[in-house]
Motif scaffolding. Sequence first.
Motif, PDB file in Angstrom:
ATOM      1  N   MET A   1       0.729  -1.193   0.086  1.00 32.69           N
ATOM      2  CA  MET A   1      -0.026  -0.122  -0.069  1.00 32.69           C
ATOM      3  C   MET A   1       1.044   1.262   0.007  1.00 32.69           C
ATOM      4  N   PHE A   2       0.539   1.898  -0.953  1.00 30.71           N
ATOM      5  CA  PHE A   2       1.427   3.402  -0.981  1.00 30.71           C
ATOM      6  C   PHE A   2       0.831   4.508   0.064  1.00 30.71           C
ATOM      7  N   LEU A   3       1.761   5.313   0.673  1.00 24.19           N
ATOM      8  CA  LEU A   3       1.245   6.392   1.212  1.00 24.19           C
ATOM      9  C   LEU A   3       0.915   7.496   0.485  1.00 24.19           C
ATOM     10  N   PHE A   4      -0.218   8.144   0.393  1.00 18.65           N
ATOM     11  CA  PHE A   4      -0.553   9.282  -0.397  1.00 18.65           C
ATOM     12  C   PHE A   4      -0.474  10.481   0.477  1.00 18.65           C
ATOM     13  N   ALA A   5      -0.173  11.640  -0.176  1.00 13.52           N
ATOM     14  CA  ALA A   5      -0.256  12.745   0.390  1.00 13.52           C
ATOM     15  C   ALA A   5      -1.685  13.168   0.561  1.00 13.52           C
ATOM     16  N   ASP A   6      -1.974  13.976   1.546  1.00 12.09           N
ATOM     17  CA  ASP A   6      -3.375  14.522   1.987  1.00 12.09           C
ATOM     18  C   ASP A   6      -4.187  15.136   0.712  1.00 12.09           C
ATOM     19  N   GLY A   7      -3.241  15.873   0.162  1.00 10.14           N
ATOM     20  CA  GLY A   7      -3.589  16.617  -1.316  1.00 10.14           C
ATOM     21  C   GLY A   7      -4.220  15.597  -2.085  1.00 10.14           C
ATOM     22  N   ALA A   8      -3.312  14.491  -2.382  1.00  6.87           N
ATOM     23  CA  ALA A   8      -4.137  13.632  -3.472  1.00  6.87           C
ATOM     24  C   ALA A   8      -5.182  12.747  -3.125  1.00  6.87           C
ATOM     25  N   VAL A   9      -5.435  12.555  -1.719  1.00  7.46           N
ATOM     26  CA  VAL A   9      -6.560  11.989  -1.498  1.00  7.46           C
ATOM     27  C   VAL A   9      -7.738  13.084  -1.648  1.00  7.46           C
ATOM     28  N   ALA A  10      -7.435  14.448  -1.142  1.00  6.92           N
ATOM     29  CA  ALA A  10      -8.391  15.422  -1.513  1.00  6.92           C
ATOM     30  C   ALA A  10      -9.048  15.217  -2.923  1.00  6.92           C
ATOM     31  N   GLU A  11      -7.913  15.527  -3.789  1.00  4.50           N
ATOM     32  CA  GLU A  11      -8.119  15.413  -5.017  1.00  4.50           C
ATOM     33  C   GLU A  11      -9.087  14.370  -5.620  1.00  4.50           C
ATOM     34  N   ILE A  12      -8.602  13.108  -5.058  1.00  3.76           N
ATOM     35  CA  ILE A  12      -9.621  12.030  -5.668  1.00  3.76           C
ATOM     36  C   ILE A  12     -11.024  12.232  -5.077  1.00  3.76           C
ATOM     37  N   GLU A  13     -11.177  12.742  -3.810  1.00  5.79           N
ATOM     38  CA  GLU A  13     -12.350  12.881  -3.349  1.00  5.79           C
ATOM     39  C   GLU A  13     -13.321  13.833  -3.953  1.00  5.79           C
ATOM     40  N   LYS A  14     -12.458  14.773  -4.371  1.00  9.68           N
ATOM     41  CA  LYS A  14     -13.360  15.992  -5.161  1.00  9.68           C
ATOM     42  C   LYS A  14     -13.795  15.549  -6.462  1.00  9.68           C
ATOM     43  N   LYS A  15     -12.937  14.596  -7.056  1.00 10.29           N
ATOM     44  CA  LYS A  15     -13.337  14.083  -8.263  1.00 10.29           C
ATOM     45  C   LYS A  15     -14.672  12.957  -8.287  1.00 10.29           C
ATOM     46  N   ILE A  16     -14.615  12.150  -6.959  1.00 10.82           N
ATOM     47  CA  ILE A  16     -15.514  11.537  -6.831  1.00 10.82           C
ATOM     48  C   ILE A  16     -17.084  12.240  -6.539  1.00 10.82           C
ATOM     49  N   ILE A  17     -16.822  13.339  -5.515  1.00 10.67           N
ATOM     50  CA  ILE A  17     -18.008  14.072  -5.396  1.00 10.67           C
ATOM     51  C   ILE A  17     -18.688  14.660  -6.589  1.00 10.67           C
ATOM     52  N   GLU A  18     -17.781  15.374  -7.410  1.00  8.59           N
ATOM     53  CA  GLU A  18     -18.300  15.923  -8.678  1.00  8.59           C
ATOM     54  C   GLU A  18     -18.943  14.948  -9.642  1.00  8.59           C
ATOM     55  N   ALA A  19     -18.311  13.731  -9.737  1.00  9.54           N
ATOM     56  CA  ALA A  19     -19.093  12.662 -10.642  1.00  9.54           C
ATOM     57  C   ALA A  19     -20.495  12.264  -9.841  1.00  9.54           C
ATOM     58  N   PHE A  20     -20.566  12.162  -8.665  1.00 13.04           N
ATOM     59  CA  PHE A  20     -21.611  11.776  -7.793  1.00 13.04           C
ATOM     60  C   PHE A  20     -22.769  12.893  -8.123  1.00 13.04           C
ATOM     61  N   GLU A  21     -22.510  14.250  -8.039  1.00  8.42           N
ATOM     62  CA  GLU A  21     -23.418  15.104  -7.910  1.00  8.42           C
ATOM     63  C   GLU A  21     -23.967  15.417  -9.368  1.00  8.42           C
ATOM     64  N   VAL A  22     -23.169  15.000 -10.460  1.00  8.71           N
ATOM     65  CA  VAL A  22     -23.975  14.919 -11.757  1.00  8.71           C
ATOM     66  C   VAL A  22     -25.257  14.021 -11.753  1.00  8.71           C
ATOM     67  N   PHE A  23     -25.295  12.927 -10.909  1.00 13.43           N
ATOM     68  CA  PHE A  23     -26.369  12.172 -10.922  1.00 13.43           C
ATOM     69  C   PHE A  23     -27.297  12.442  -9.728  1.00 13.43           C
ATOM     70  N   ASP A  24     -26.866  13.503  -8.771  1.00 16.47           N
ATOM     71  CA  ASP A  24     -27.750  13.795  -7.659  1.00 16.47           C
ATOM     72  C   ASP A  24     -28.662  14.689  -7.956  1.00 16.47           C
ATOM     73  N   HIS A  25     -29.792  14.185  -8.432  1.00 11.48           N
ATOM     74  CA  HIS A  25     -30.778  15.165  -9.403  1.00 11.48           C
ATOM     75  C   HIS A  25     -31.542  15.879  -8.242  1.00 11.48           C
ATOM     76  N   GLU A  26     -31.894  15.106  -7.149  1.00 12.34           N
ATOM     77  CA  GLU A  26     -32.465  16.302  -5.843  1.00 12.34           C
ATOM     78  C   GLU A  26     -31.526  16.921  -5.189  1.00 12.34           C
ATOM     79  N   CYS A  27     -30.192  16.845  -5.416  1.00 11.94           N
ATOM     80  CA  CYS A  27     -29.140  17.882  -4.788  1.00 11.94           C
ATOM     81  C   CYS A  27     -29.217  17.430  -3.132  1.00 11.94           C
TER      82      CYS A  27
END
Length: 159
Positions: A1-27
């Motif tokens: 398991m690699f160690l990731f900088a918090d910034g990398a995890v935050a960037e990944i989480e941001k991408k996931i949230i953005e993708a999720f929100e596209v389908f979150d029609h009720e917000c």
Amino acid sequence: MFLFADGAVAEIEKKIIEAFEVFDHECNKTVDVREIGSIVRSLGCFPTEAELHELLAKVEEEEPTGYINLEKFLPVMTKVLLDRSYQPIPEDVLLHAFEALDENKCGYITKEELVKYLTEEGEPFTQEEMEDMLSTALDPETNTVRYRDYISMMIVDET
């Protein structure tokens, strides 16, 4: 398991949230369970149907509601992306698979052969998946799939 900088995890989480929100029609930080496959694929992951069901089992409520909450989806999907799970199949493996189906070694497979293989063997395609593939892969003039051309169109550019 690699160690990731918090910034990398935050960037990944941001991408996931953005993708999720596209389908979150009720917000309301929920999506229809049937949209999860589209969200996962939009993030560059290509699970099998069985793997997708395993993923859903991790993110669904104990009493399934038909909706997935972002707070449950986010940590599971973050781990999927950090672990680089569900990577696309490499080009040479795809080519070998098509060549195995091309009994005459002529560089193409007929529509009938392809439909038979993909709906009757292994993990069968749904009618909708079959139509989607044929709309892209099929040469309408010859009613065949020139698989080298099709593979070139499908390959995900990692850059």
